[in-house]
Design a protein around this motif. Structure first.
Motif, PDB file in Angstrom:
ATOM      1  N   UNK A  97       8.372  10.359   3.487  1.00 46.38           N
ATOM      2  CA  UNK A  97       8.583  11.808   3.400  1.00 46.38           C
ATOM      3  C   UNK A  97       9.531  12.263   4.511  1.00 46.38           C
ATOM      4  N   UNK A  98      10.339  13.274   4.240  1.00 42.73           N
ATOM      5  CA  UNK A  98      11.310  13.734   5.236  1.00 42.73           C
ATOM      6  C   UNK A  98      10.634  14.307   6.480  1.00 42.73           C
TER       7      UNK A  98
ATOM      8  N   UNK B   1      -2.233  23.950 -10.482  1.00 43.62           N
ATOM      9  CA  UNK B   1      -2.954  23.343  -9.369  1.00 43.62           C
ATOM     10  C   UNK B   1      -2.196  22.164  -8.755  1.00 43.62           C
ATOM     11  N   UNK B   2      -0.908  22.020  -9.109  1.00 44.00           N
ATOM     12  CA  UNK B   2      -0.093  20.941  -8.559  1.00 44.00           C
ATOM     13  C   UNK B   2       0.800  21.454  -7.439  1.00 44.00           C
ATOM     14  N   UNK B   3       1.577  20.553  -6.847  1.00 43.17           N
ATOM     15  CA  UNK B   3       2.392  20.894  -5.677  1.00 43.17           C
ATOM     16  C   UNK B   3       3.787  20.305  -5.808  1.00 43.17           C
ATOM     17  N   UNK B   4       4.750  21.030  -5.262  1.00 36.37           N
ATOM     18  CA  UNK B   4       6.100  20.493  -5.096  1.00 36.37           C
ATOM     19  C   UNK B   4       6.267  20.016  -3.664  1.00 36.37           C
ATOM     20  N   UNK B   5       7.001  18.928  -3.483  1.00 36.07           N
ATOM     21  CA  UNK B   5       7.388  18.516  -2.136  1.00 36.07           C
ATOM     22  C   UNK B   5       8.309  19.582  -1.556  1.00 36.07           C
ATOM     23  N   UNK B   6       8.328  19.773  -0.223  1.00 34.31           N
ATOM     24  CA  UNK B   6       9.128  20.861   0.358  1.00 34.31           C
ATOM     25  C   UNK B   6      10.621  20.739   0.102  1.00 34.31           C
ATOM     26  N   UNK B   7      11.095  19.529  -0.197  1.00 36.73           N
ATOM     27  CA  UNK B   7      12.520  19.328  -0.461  1.00 36.73           C
ATOM     28  C   UNK B   7      12.836  19.210  -1.944  1.00 36.73           C
ATOM     29  N   UNK B   8      11.879  19.590  -2.819  1.00 35.44           N
ATOM     30  CA  UNK B   8      12.059  19.399  -4.261  1.00 35.44           C
ATOM     31  C   UNK B   8      13.279  20.138  -4.795  1.00 35.44           C
ATOM     32  N   UNK B   9      13.359  21.429  -4.553  1.00 31.67           N
ATOM     33  CA  UNK B   9      14.461  22.212  -5.112  1.00 31.67           C
ATOM     34  C   UNK B   9      15.783  21.888  -4.419  1.00 31.67           C
ATOM     35  N   UNK B  10      15.710  21.543  -3.146  1.00 29.38           N
ATOM     36  CA  UNK B  10      16.919  21.128  -2.421  1.00 29.38           C
ATOM     37  C   UNK B  10      17.547  19.916  -3.101  1.00 29.38           C
ATOM     38  N   UNK B  11      16.722  18.917  -3.430  1.00 25.70           N
ATOM     39  CA  UNK B  11      17.250  17.692  -4.037  1.00 25.70           C
ATOM     40  C   UNK B  11      17.799  17.968  -5.435  1.00 25.70           C
TER      41      UNK B  11
ATOM     42  N   UNK C 178       0.834  -1.214   0.000  1.00 26.85           N
ATOM     43  CA  UNK C 178       0.000   0.000   0.000  1.00 26.85           C
ATOM     44  C   UNK C 178       0.863   1.255   0.000  1.00 26.85           C
ATOM     45  N   UNK C 179       0.560   2.164  -0.934  1.00 25.71           N
ATOM     46  CA  UNK C 179       1.401   3.340  -1.104  1.00 25.71           C
ATOM     47  C   UNK C 179       1.232   4.355   0.022  1.00 25.71           C
ATOM     48  N   UNK C 180       0.008   4.513   0.532  1.00 28.21           N
ATOM     49  CA  UNK C 180      -0.231   5.519   1.556  1.00 28.21           C
ATOM     50  C   UNK C 180       0.691   5.403   2.758  1.00 28.21           C
ATOM     51  N   UNK C 181       0.718   4.235   3.448  1.00 25.53           N
ATOM     52  CA  UNK C 181       1.626   4.080   4.602  1.00 25.53           C
ATOM     53  C   UNK C 181       3.091   4.220   4.210  1.00 25.53           C
TER      54      UNK C 181
ATOM     55  N   UNK D 192      14.616  16.775   9.439  1.00 21.76           N
ATOM     56  CA  UNK D 192      15.396  16.686   8.203  1.00 21.76           C
ATOM     57  C   UNK D 192      15.233  17.944   7.365  1.00 21.76           C
ATOM     58  N   UNK D 193      14.013  18.426   7.279  1.00 21.81           N
ATOM     59  CA  UNK D 193      13.749  19.642   6.500  1.00 21.81           C
ATOM     60  C   UNK D 193      14.492  20.840   7.095  1.00 21.81           C
ATOM     61  N   UNK D 194      14.538  20.915   8.410  1.00 17.44           N
ATOM     62  CA  UNK D 194      15.240  22.023   9.067  1.00 17.44           C
ATOM     63  C   UNK D 194      16.741  21.943   8.788  1.00 17.44           C
TER      64      UNK D 194
END
Length: 403
Positions: free
Chosen positions: A63-64, A173-183, A54-57, A68-70
């Motif tokens: 996700x970081x 109407x889409x979204x980037x993950x918060x670490x998208x540009x970092x990666x 299952x992808x949800x769990x 990790x984001x900090x």
């Protein structure tokens, strides 16, 4: 042989069918007409088959963390290029517009700009939201068009706004993950000369309450790209390449991004794959099963994009649709008469090998081929007598596999 459904399975399917709306049933009939009863049943069964993992769990564990984001926010890179995010916006629901902008504001890499072209200047709600965010963050910039020029030209206007060394494409109407540009920037540290990059992606429901259909992509594969636009989102390319390629072309509307990716990768040196799910494509879960022929113009545009690419690169090939619309087959003509090697492993199977060789000779019009039989420790005298008989054929070679 397929198993008969259990009583519990019958109940589950009965409940599922009772929930189907008339619209979904109509779509089902269109699918059956397109694929035929047998293939339709296989696809329907696959669609309601539970996920092996299952992808949800998995996604929630993947996700970081905030810690990790900090840590990423504090990272100082030696190479910190400005990345411009180009967004053509048209009649965007303000909630979606806010969420898209917020997904940039929370990026852990801060050297970015958001270039929004608003093709619906009479939409007062959108105007208010755009003005609010641009006043609060100088990295958020927008311009108004007098009228909607279409997805291709609207995007080109966003490209013209971009001041960055790299440009990334984001739907309104889409979204980037918060670490998208970092990666993206992280991988550029070891590949500063890279011209284009793309990431993995998934889909997210309209309400953002469920992620599904992850697309984990391979590294750059031109043959695969010629069969399907597997790159799609999130695509980031050096602005000089955008200028050299010439931006979007409206004659490919419906597959304008496919055509654009071809022209960018043709002009690029190194194309990198960032193997992280960094782009969230907003869609209604039911929309993935819509009428497969409802956007035939887009699939035709995709076919023309491949044909144009082949022509530019001097590659001979005939492009055709497959039964799965959006996927294509390129049939390349044989150049010259290259040697084809047919490898056949065998152990003690005299009759089977004989049938195989006879069928090859009967059904093969092409003559420049050789047959390599891999002898795998046979024990019968019969097969060795047959090998001796075959040794008279100059096309056949025997290779012995040791124990």
């Amino acid at each position: 042989m397929s198993k008969k459904p259990s009583a519990g399975g019958k109940i589950q399917w009965t409940k599922m069918f009772r929930k189907l709306s008339p619209y979904t049933i109509r779509k089902g009939f269109r699918y059956m007409k397109h694929y035929g009863p047998k293939e339709f049943w296989i696809r329907l069964h696959e669609r309601f088959e539970p996920e092996e993992v299952p992808y949800g769990p998995w996604y929630r564990a993947y996700i970081p963390t905030e810690e990790t984001l900090e840590t990423q926010r504090k990272q100082k890179f030696d190479y910190s290029p400005l990345i411009s995010i180009a967004v053509p916006a048209y009649q965007t629901p303000v909630e979606f517009l806010r969420q898209m902008i917020e997904s940039l504001i929370v990026q852990t890499y801060s050297n970015w700009e958001l270039c929004i072209v608003n093709a619906s200047p009479d939409n007062e709600e959108m105007q208010k939201v755009l003005a609010e965010y641009s006043a609060g963050d100088s990295r958020v910039r927008f311009c108004n068009l007098k009228e909607n020029l279409g997805i291709a030209e609207n995007t080109n206007r966003a490209f013209a706004m971009a001041k960055g060394e790299f440009v990334g494409l984001l739907d309104h109407d889409d979204l980037l993950a918060p670490n998208a540009l970092y990666e993206i920037v992280k991988i550029l540290q070891d590949h500063p000369q890279a011209d284009a990059l793309y990431t993995d992606e998934d889909k997210v429901t309209t309400e953002l309450d469920e992620h599904f259909q992850p697309h984990l992509k391979p590294d750059f594969n031109l043959d695969l790209l010629r069969s399907n636009n597997y790159i799609c989102h999130f695509f980031v390319v050096r602005k000089s390449i955008v200028e050299k390629a010439g931006g979007f072309r409206k004659e490919f509307d419906g597959a304008q991004d496919y055509d654009f990716i071809f022209r960018c990768t043709e002009n690029a040196g190194e194309v990198l794959h960032v193997s992280e799910i960094l782009y969230h494509w907003r869609t209604h879960k039911a929309s993935t099963a819509d009428n497969p022929a409802s956007k035939m113009y887009a699939f035709e545009a995709g076919k023309r994009a491949i044909e144009a690419h082949l022509e530019r690169t001097g590659t001979k090939g005939e492009v055709s649709h497959t039964q799965d619309l959006g996927f294509y087959r390129v049939k390349y003509p044989v150049q010259g008469k290259p040697l084809v090697s047919v490898i056949i492993p065998n152990k003690d199977e005299k009759e089977t090998l004989q049938t195989c060789l006879e069928m090859l000779e009967k059904n093969t019009g092409y003559q420049n081929f050789e047959i390599i039989i891999v002898e795998n420790n046979s024990t019968t005298d019969e097969i060795f007598r047959y090998y001796k008989e075959l040794s008279r054929n100059r096309k056949i070679h025997l290779l012995r596999w040791g124990k």
